[in-house]
Motif scaffolding. Sequence first.
Motif, PDB file in Angstrom:
ATOM      1  N   THR A 161       0.840  -1.193   0.000  1.00 19.71           N
ATOM      2  CA  THR A 161       0.000   0.000   0.000  1.00 19.71           C
ATOM      3  C   THR A 161       0.882   1.254   0.000  1.00 19.71           C
ATOM      4  O   THR A 161       0.615   2.218  -0.724  1.00 19.71           O
ATOM      5  CB  THR A 161      -0.933   0.007   1.231  1.00 19.71           C
ATOM      6  N   ALA A 162       1.947   1.206   0.812  1.00 25.41           N
ATOM      7  CA  ALA A 162       2.878   2.339   0.832  1.00 25.41           C
ATOM      8  C   ALA A 162       3.557   2.474  -0.523  1.00 25.41           C
ATOM      9  O   ALA A 162       3.669   3.574  -1.085  1.00 25.41           O
ATOM     10  CB  ALA A 162       3.916   2.136   1.940  1.00 25.41           C
ATOM     11  N   GLY A 163       3.991   1.335  -1.075  1.00 23.88           N
ATOM     12  CA  GLY A 163       4.702   1.352  -2.350  1.00 23.88           C
ATOM     13  C   GLY A 163       3.825   1.830  -3.495  1.00 23.88           C
ATOM     14  O   GLY A 163       4.316   2.434  -4.458  1.00 23.88           O
ATOM     15  N   ALA A 164       2.543   1.576  -3.410  1.00 24.49           N
ATOM     16  CA  ALA A 164       1.630   1.970  -4.484  1.00 24.49           C
ATOM     17  C   ALA A 164       1.453   3.485  -4.537  1.00 24.49           C
ATOM     18  O   ALA A 164       0.964   4.031  -5.531  1.00 24.49           O
ATOM     19  CB  ALA A 164       0.279   1.291  -4.289  1.00 24.49           C
TER      20      ALA A 164
ATOM     21  N   LEU B 160      -1.675   6.525  -0.744  1.00 24.46           N
ATOM     22  CA  LEU B 160      -2.029   7.245   0.478  1.00 24.46           C
ATOM     23  C   LEU B 160      -1.061   8.414   0.638  1.00 24.46           C
ATOM     24  O   LEU B 160       0.134   8.282   0.340  1.00 24.46           O
ATOM     25  CB  LEU B 160      -1.956   6.316   1.700  1.00 24.46           C
ATOM     26  N   PRO B 161      -1.558   9.558   1.095  1.00 24.86           N
ATOM     27  CA  PRO B 161      -0.746  10.770   1.114  1.00 24.86           C
ATOM     28  C   PRO B 161       0.245  10.824   2.275  1.00 24.86           C
ATOM     29  O   PRO B 161       0.331  11.832   2.977  1.00 24.86           O
ATOM     30  CB  PRO B 161      -1.808  11.868   1.239  1.00 24.86           C
ATOM     31  N   PHE B 162       0.952   9.734   2.503  1.00 26.71           N
ATOM     32  CA  PHE B 162       1.901   9.704   3.605  1.00 26.71           C
ATOM     33  C   PHE B 162       3.232   9.140   3.114  1.00 26.71           C
ATOM     34  O   PHE B 162       3.248   8.241   2.275  1.00 26.71           O
ATOM     35  CB  PHE B 162       1.380   8.830   4.753  1.00 26.71           C
ATOM     36  N   PRO B 163       4.348   9.639   3.646  1.00 26.97           N
ATOM     37  CA  PRO B 163       5.650   9.107   3.238  1.00 26.97           C
ATOM     38  C   PRO B 163       5.901   7.724   3.847  1.00 26.97           C
ATOM     39  O   PRO B 163       5.265   7.341   4.823  1.00 26.97           O
ATOM     40  CB  PRO B 163       6.643  10.139   3.791  1.00 26.97           C
ATOM     41  N   ARG B 164       6.853   7.037   3.250  1.00 25.68           N
ATOM     42  CA  ARG B 164       7.179   5.688   3.696  1.00 25.68           C
ATOM     43  C   ARG B 164       7.504   5.623   5.190  1.00 25.68           C
ATOM     44  O   ARG B 164       7.062   4.714   5.891  1.00 25.68           O
ATOM     45  CB  ARG B 164       8.371   5.184   2.870  1.00 25.68           C
TER      46      ARG B 164
ATOM     47  N   PHE C 203       7.298  -5.547   5.350  1.00 36.80           N
ATOM     48  CA  PHE C 203       6.849  -4.265   4.807  1.00 36.80           C
ATOM     49  C   PHE C 203       7.769  -3.822   3.676  1.00 36.80           C
ATOM     50  O   PHE C 203       7.332  -3.451   2.589  1.00 36.80           O
ATOM     51  CB  PHE C 203       6.828  -3.214   5.926  1.00 36.80           C
ATOM     52  N   THR C 204       9.070  -3.878   3.949  1.00 35.75           N
ATOM     53  CA  THR C 204      10.062  -3.448   2.961  1.00 35.75           C
ATOM     54  C   THR C 204       9.942  -4.273   1.681  1.00 35.75           C
ATOM     55  O   THR C 204       9.937  -3.724   0.572  1.00 35.75           O
ATOM     56  CB  THR C 204      11.485  -3.596   3.546  1.00 35.75           C
ATOM     57  N   ALA C 205       9.821  -5.588   1.864  1.00 32.82           N
ATOM     58  CA  ALA C 205       9.713  -6.462   0.690  1.00 32.82           C
ATOM     59  C   ALA C 205       8.466  -6.110  -0.121  1.00 32.82           C
ATOM     60  O   ALA C 205       8.504  -6.034  -1.350  1.00 32.82           O
ATOM     61  CB  ALA C 205       9.680  -7.915   1.129  1.00 32.82           C
ATOM     62  N   GLY C 206       7.362  -5.873   0.589  1.00 31.13           N
ATOM     63  CA  GLY C 206       6.122  -5.515  -0.101  1.00 31.13           C
ATOM     64  C   GLY C 206       6.235  -4.167  -0.789  1.00 31.13           C
ATOM     65  O   GLY C 206       5.788  -3.973  -1.921  1.00 31.13           O
ATOM     66  N   PHE C 207       6.880  -3.225  -0.104  1.00 33.61           N
ATOM     67  CA  PHE C 207       7.056  -1.865  -0.654  1.00 33.61           C
ATOM     68  C   PHE C 207       7.869  -1.927  -1.942  1.00 33.61           C
ATOM     69  O   PHE C 207       7.486  -1.385  -2.970  1.00 33.61           O
ATOM     70  CB  PHE C 207       7.767  -0.987   0.372  1.00 33.61           C
ATOM     71  N   GLU C 208       8.999  -2.638  -1.856  1.00 27.06           N
ATOM     72  CA  GLU C 208       9.901  -2.661  -3.002  1.00 27.06           C
ATOM     73  C   GLU C 208       9.284  -3.383  -4.189  1.00 27.06           C
ATOM     74  O   GLU C 208       9.385  -2.928  -5.325  1.00 27.06           O
ATOM     75  CB  GLU C 208      11.240  -3.280  -2.602  1.00 27.06           C
ATOM     76  N   ALA C 209       8.610  -4.492  -3.901  1.00 23.29           N
ATOM     77  CA  ALA C 209       7.988  -5.244  -4.999  1.00 23.29           C
ATOM     78  C   ALA C 209       6.969  -4.372  -5.724  1.00 23.29           C
ATOM     79  O   ALA C 209       6.826  -4.436  -6.947  1.00 23.29           O
ATOM     80  CB  ALA C 209       7.322  -6.498  -4.455  1.00 23.29           C
ATOM     81  N   THR C 210       6.256  -3.539  -4.978  1.00 19.90           N
ATOM     82  CA  THR C 210       5.239  -2.692  -5.581  1.00 19.90           C
ATOM     83  C   THR C 210       5.869  -1.504  -6.291  1.00 19.90           C
ATOM     84  O   THR C 210       5.498  -1.157  -7.407  1.00 19.90           O
ATOM     85  CB  THR C 210       4.270  -2.174  -4.497  1.00 19.90           C
TER      86      THR C 210
ATOM     87  N   VAL D 299       8.745  -1.150  -7.658  1.00 16.19           N
ATOM     88  CA  VAL D 299       9.396  -1.440  -8.927  1.00 16.19           C
ATOM     89  C   VAL D 299       8.394  -1.899  -9.971  1.00 16.19           C
ATOM     90  O   VAL D 299       8.734  -2.132 -11.110  1.00 16.19           O
ATOM     91  CB  VAL D 299      10.508  -2.509  -8.802  1.00 16.19           C
ATOM     92  N   GLY D 300       7.161  -2.026  -9.569  1.00 15.09           N
ATOM     93  CA  GLY D 300       6.123  -2.367 -10.538  1.00 15.09           C
ATOM     94  C   GLY D 300       6.085  -3.826 -10.909  1.00 15.09           C
ATOM     95  O   GLY D 300       5.588  -4.202 -11.950  1.00 15.09           O
ATOM     96  N   ALA D 301       6.637  -4.646 -10.049  1.00 20.22           N
ATOM     97  CA  ALA D 301       6.597  -6.081 -10.328  1.00 20.22           C
ATOM     98  C   ALA D 301       5.165  -6.572 -10.226  1.00 20.22           C
ATOM     99  O   ALA D 301       4.474  -6.266  -9.269  1.00 20.22           O
ATOM    100  CB  ALA D 301       7.464  -6.821  -9.315  1.00 20.22           C
ATOM    101  N   THR D 302       4.720  -7.294 -11.217  1.00 19.81           N
ATOM    102  CA  THR D 302       3.367  -7.834 -11.114  1.00 19.81           C
ATOM    103  C   THR D 302       3.396  -9.228 -10.527  1.00 19.81           C
ATOM    104  O   THR D 302       2.455  -9.671  -9.917  1.00 19.81           O
ATOM    105  CB  THR D 302       2.667  -7.878 -12.473  1.00 19.81           C
ATOM    106  N   THR D 303       4.500  -9.898 -10.734  1.00 18.78           N
ATOM    107  CA  THR D 303       4.631 -11.191 -10.072  1.00 18.78           C
ATOM    108  C   THR D 303       6.021 -11.271  -9.469  1.00 18.78           C
ATOM    109  O   THR D 303       6.987 -10.831 -10.056  1.00 18.78           O
ATOM    110  CB  THR D 303       4.470 -12.357 -11.055  1.00 18.78           C
ATOM    111  N   VAL D 304       6.082 -11.808  -8.304  1.00 17.52           N
ATOM    112  CA  VAL D 304       7.364 -11.932  -7.622  1.00 17.52           C
ATOM    113  C   VAL D 304       7.628 -13.400  -7.398  1.00 17.52           C
ATOM    114  O   VAL D 304       6.762 -14.138  -6.956  1.00 17.52           O
ATOM    115  CB  VAL D 304       7.332 -11.177  -6.284  1.00 17.52           C
ATOM    116  N   LYS D 305       8.813 -13.805  -7.754  1.00 18.71           N
ATOM    117  CA  LYS D 305       9.146 -15.221  -7.558  1.00 18.71           C
ATOM    118  C   LYS D 305       9.292 -15.525  -6.072  1.00 18.71           C
ATOM    119  O   LYS D 305       9.775 -14.708  -5.304  1.00 18.71           O
ATOM    120  CB  LYS D 305      10.472 -15.518  -8.259  1.00 18.71           C
ATOM    121  N   THR D 306       8.843 -16.688  -5.705  1.00 20.30           N
ATOM    122  CA  THR D 306       8.999 -17.121  -4.326  1.00 20.30           C
ATOM    123  C   THR D 306      10.483 -17.303  -4.025  1.00 20.30           C
ATOM    124  O   THR D 306      11.155 -18.034  -4.734  1.00 20.30           O
ATOM    125  CB  THR D 306       8.311 -18.480  -4.124  1.00 20.30           C
ATOM    126  N   PRO D 307      11.007 -16.623  -3.029  1.00 21.20           N
ATOM    127  CA  PRO D 307      12.414 -16.811  -2.718  1.00 21.20           C
ATOM    128  C   PRO D 307      12.652 -18.257  -2.293  1.00 21.20           C
ATOM    129  O   PRO D 307      11.851 -18.836  -1.577  1.00 21.20           O
ATOM    130  CB  PRO D 307      12.666 -15.850  -1.560  1.00 21.20           C
TER     131      PRO D 307
END
Lengths: 519, 715
Positions: A175-178, A181-185, A206-213, A215-223
Amino acid sequence: MNAPLPQRQRPITIAILAMGGEGGGVLADWIIDLAESNHYLAQFTSVPGVAQRTGATIYYLEIYPRAGIVDATHEPVLALMPVPGDVDIVIASELMEAGRAIQRGLITPDRTTLIASTNRVFAMTEKIAMADGRVDPDKLIEACGTAAKVMHAFDMAAIAEATGSVISAVLFGATAGAGVLPFPRQAFESAIKRGGKGIQASLAAFTAGFEATAVGATTVKTPAVNQPPPTLDGQDSDETPTNGVVHRPIPAQLLQETDKFPAGARAIARAGIERTADYQGLSYARLYLDRLAPVASADKDGRLIGETARQLALGMAYEDTIRVAELKIRPSRFARVREEVRVNDGQILEIAEFMHPRTQEIADTLPAPLGRFILRTGWVRSLMDRMTRKGRVVKTSSLRGFLLLYMVAAFKPLRPRSLRYQAENAYLEEWLATVQRTAATHYDLAIEVAAARNLVKGYGDTHERGRARFETLMALLPSLSQRPDGAAQLASLRKAANNDDTGVALDAAIAAMKESVAA
Amino acid sequence: MAERSFKEEVEKLRLGAGEEFRGEGILAITKALLESGVSYVAGYQGAPISHLMDVLADANDILEDLGVHFENSANEATAAATLAASVNYPLRGAVTFKSVVGVNVASDALSNLASGGVTGGALVIIGEDYGEGSSIMQERVHPFAQKSQIWLLDPRPNLPSIVNAVKKGFELSEISNTPVMLEVRIRACHVHGRFETSDNVRPSYTLRDAMENPRRQTDRIVLPPASYLHEKEKIEKRWPAAVKFIEDNKLNEFFDGDLIDIGIVMQGGMYNTTMRALELVGLADSLGHSRVPLYVMNVTYPLIDRELIRFAEGKRAILIVEEGQPEFLEQAINTIFRRADVQTRIEGKGMLPMAGEYTGGVVRDGVKAFARAYRPETISDAPPSNEGAVRIAAAVKAIENNVHARPPSFCTGCPERPIFTALKLVERELGTHHVSCDIGCHLFSILPPFNIGATTMGYGLGGAGAAAFNTKSDKRAISFVGDGGFWHNGLTSSIGNAVFNKSDNVTVIVDNGYTSATGGQDILSSYADNAIRKTHNSIEKAVRGVGVEWVRTLTHTYDVAGMRDTLREALTTKAKGPKVIVAQSECMLNKQRRERPLVNKAIKDGNRVVRERFGVDPDTCTGDHSCIRLSGCPSLTVAPNPDPLRTEPVTKVINSCVGCGLCGEVAHAAVLCPSFYRASIVNNPSGWDRFKAKARGAVIGFLQRRIARRQYAAA
């Protein structure tokens, strides 16, 4: 004549679709805290009740900037439920729940940003199907993309797993990465820190979710989960049971025989050779190929031989007590269990099997005359029935349990003389003959005859039920071959046979078919 | 111990004058009670007021400091009867329960209370559970208020309005000698908001004062001729007093707008939804300015004729936004207008649906229809963007059949699941039986995968629902009662009834130690110690006490074979009279909440802890999913088949498995495939553990290398 209302600030509307117990409430609490700490008014509500017990649940939030208030007597009136077409952000913790948001009209192309995890938590109806009841995830993803203005969708459950956290933290990061919402990370991260529980893991997720979003990744490989090499004693070991051990190779010439099959069937036939060789040695694999040969010559487009190769391999490698014992004690199986239950260094793993061999299965494994004697001799049978009434828990990780199964597996060379082997082979030969015979006149129907063999599977009651249904279908062949749509009919009957335990659907389907003949 | 702890939040109950409270509606109501000088509070849990009971339990210290007594009532009738303390004494009391189901149970006491009237303020807080996600029948509380003449408050769903309703409710009750119901909808109960607090008030007259100086007024008791006087008094004294108070204190609200020839009348609880609807059709802004004049009825019974007539003055039409049916308000307003010869047209259920929840979309459409009919120039009928509509239609089509219902279900490791697994297995032998269900988590048995149960007639009424099936038959009826329902009234309604009527049927009492479906509150038979309540009271003793002779208590429901055998025996025994099985295992949700932190701590501290979980070997799994159909555990799911020859998904156990053991028991009892295994993971193993593992590992490893060498595989 009437002055229209001046343009005013509108609230930001957020719907969270989750399943009870998934942490949707935690996510909502973070958003509330985030908003209230940053000069916004926030309202949040939900309908917990029994829906909490794993059912689909919607949490709804509205936030409104304090700066938007004109005079103190008029505070914003915030709604307690989402209005279709009026939702800015939809956060879905699972793919089908995102689909549900579309059904409810919450995701609309003019305004909704969809943040969805693409992982699947299967609905009960998908899980209880006797074959494959899963819905098509691609359709859901496609629909989400069509309905939403902007979509950020990837497997957030995998990220949560990899970061040792919960999905709500990944969703919050997304949500933050998208940037909706009018709030900084930092403001988001502060809300997590104020929350006070499992802060480090939540921040990582949170960081992983933020970064994945971001960078515009639509699918993220399972680590990849880095597991230590499996050992039995939980200690580091320089030698592992699986690695470094060479299996007996299957001769290349044997495998190359599949080259003569159409391209589509080759991989299946090859897997069939591997399966039968593993099951009962090279001569058994040879038998497999010999049995396939006449069907191959009747094949027109690869479909018949492909299906027959698949079903024949499964049929020849039927599960008996010997096979089960063999599979349970293999080193590769121990390694798989270690990985699945996530045993760490320093932990010790013990494995116990739940087995329930009954008189029938035991007699099946014995040489045919002995097996028949047991089944036919009243007092022997009832004695054995009494001894096998209860299931057994066999601890494979203990010496005693392991040796027991090792001994059962050691019966393998005797298998071809067993009662079951003889019966199974007779069944298979008959089925193969039917396939060939049918192929000569009704090619498509023959493919369905081959496929119908799939009803026979499993153990005990499941096996008996499957075989009975298979035979019911085979008995209908004469009338099916009279019909132009015979193949399609048989396919739908097979589906009906897989519909329920009781056979109600199959009976109904057969009755309907007979009626349509009469009509 | 309840499912949710409010230990931290209840500190907000100590806030003083002029401070800001931020939190859930339920907590705000509790604070309002304390600010009103309440003397006693009682109730029975059930969504959405379960949390109110939990808050009160967690706030017991604060309540005691203020001299407020709190009771966990046995049922809603008990709770309502508790208000008898306010009949003769100037004591303020409040009770709470779940909307119409609670009022159904409470109505005997409520009628008696309302007939004689009250001296101290008596407040009944109703948690309204209507509409989406509701777990009960869709009915209104409104007619209960009408028939007993209990005033009904339905405040706007924001915390200041709800808090004000509590305070004014007590005053209204005292001034009109009438009990007052405060109806709070489910979303308002759970809404997070804020309000400015006042100081808590210690009751000036205490329960002790009353007990030591008892008073009685026989004319307050329902017995002729007083009962006839009560009815006269209701109309001649109490009603006018209430109307005057409501008018004087402006409990109902008027909001001006420039479209003076139309107006909207609504239940207070519908205010936010209606405002959003008006905003969406361009007739209001988000700050509460509406172009359409509004009359907000924070009191929906009694109606204030004068206010309604005043509101209608100069209006061509009004729209009534009244959720639920029948349309009591609309009918009453029609009567008021006819009597006063007011010509304003009344729109209501014609433009809004008669039944069902008034969601945002529904009210938006109703408001739009109203404006279009009477002030068409005020709404723009710009067609929605074609492209958007096309895209939505395409998306909806794409997910057709791909979105399945996801109803609530038994939790992971739930001890109730194996009871139904066992019943399914018994049905394989003895055929299907008539099954009468009750209220509680066990009612999920009616859904897949179990599909067990024909009716449910109410809390504690599982056995009663099978009462008629008490005749000569080759099969017995089976009924279920939860421990919650059992103590609520099931002991008499279901068990005692079966004894007295010489029933031969089978009743299974599902005893998981809590009223789990309402949030895990303690009850008489809870196994846990509770500092303020007496637990550990045996269900079996109670059942035997009312005369059941055939009772079996199973203390481990996961023993499917044992459960199956007991059920079979109960269904086939020649013994006469009711057969009662007490199936006892602790609610897993509560157990995990209690034990998980302890286990984690023990592991951290380096203690030897064995964790068990189950798994499935994909190479022996048949992909037939019998195991799921017999269990339905959320941790039991399906996964792609790793075998290239097979296409059906295999069963998989995910890591949320709590190792309850049901999978293994089912595999044994139902003779399923041999795929299930139990993994015991030893944390912080002892020296002996390590030695044992090393020794075994040496032998097993040797043999496994031998196995691997003999195995054929493609090079």
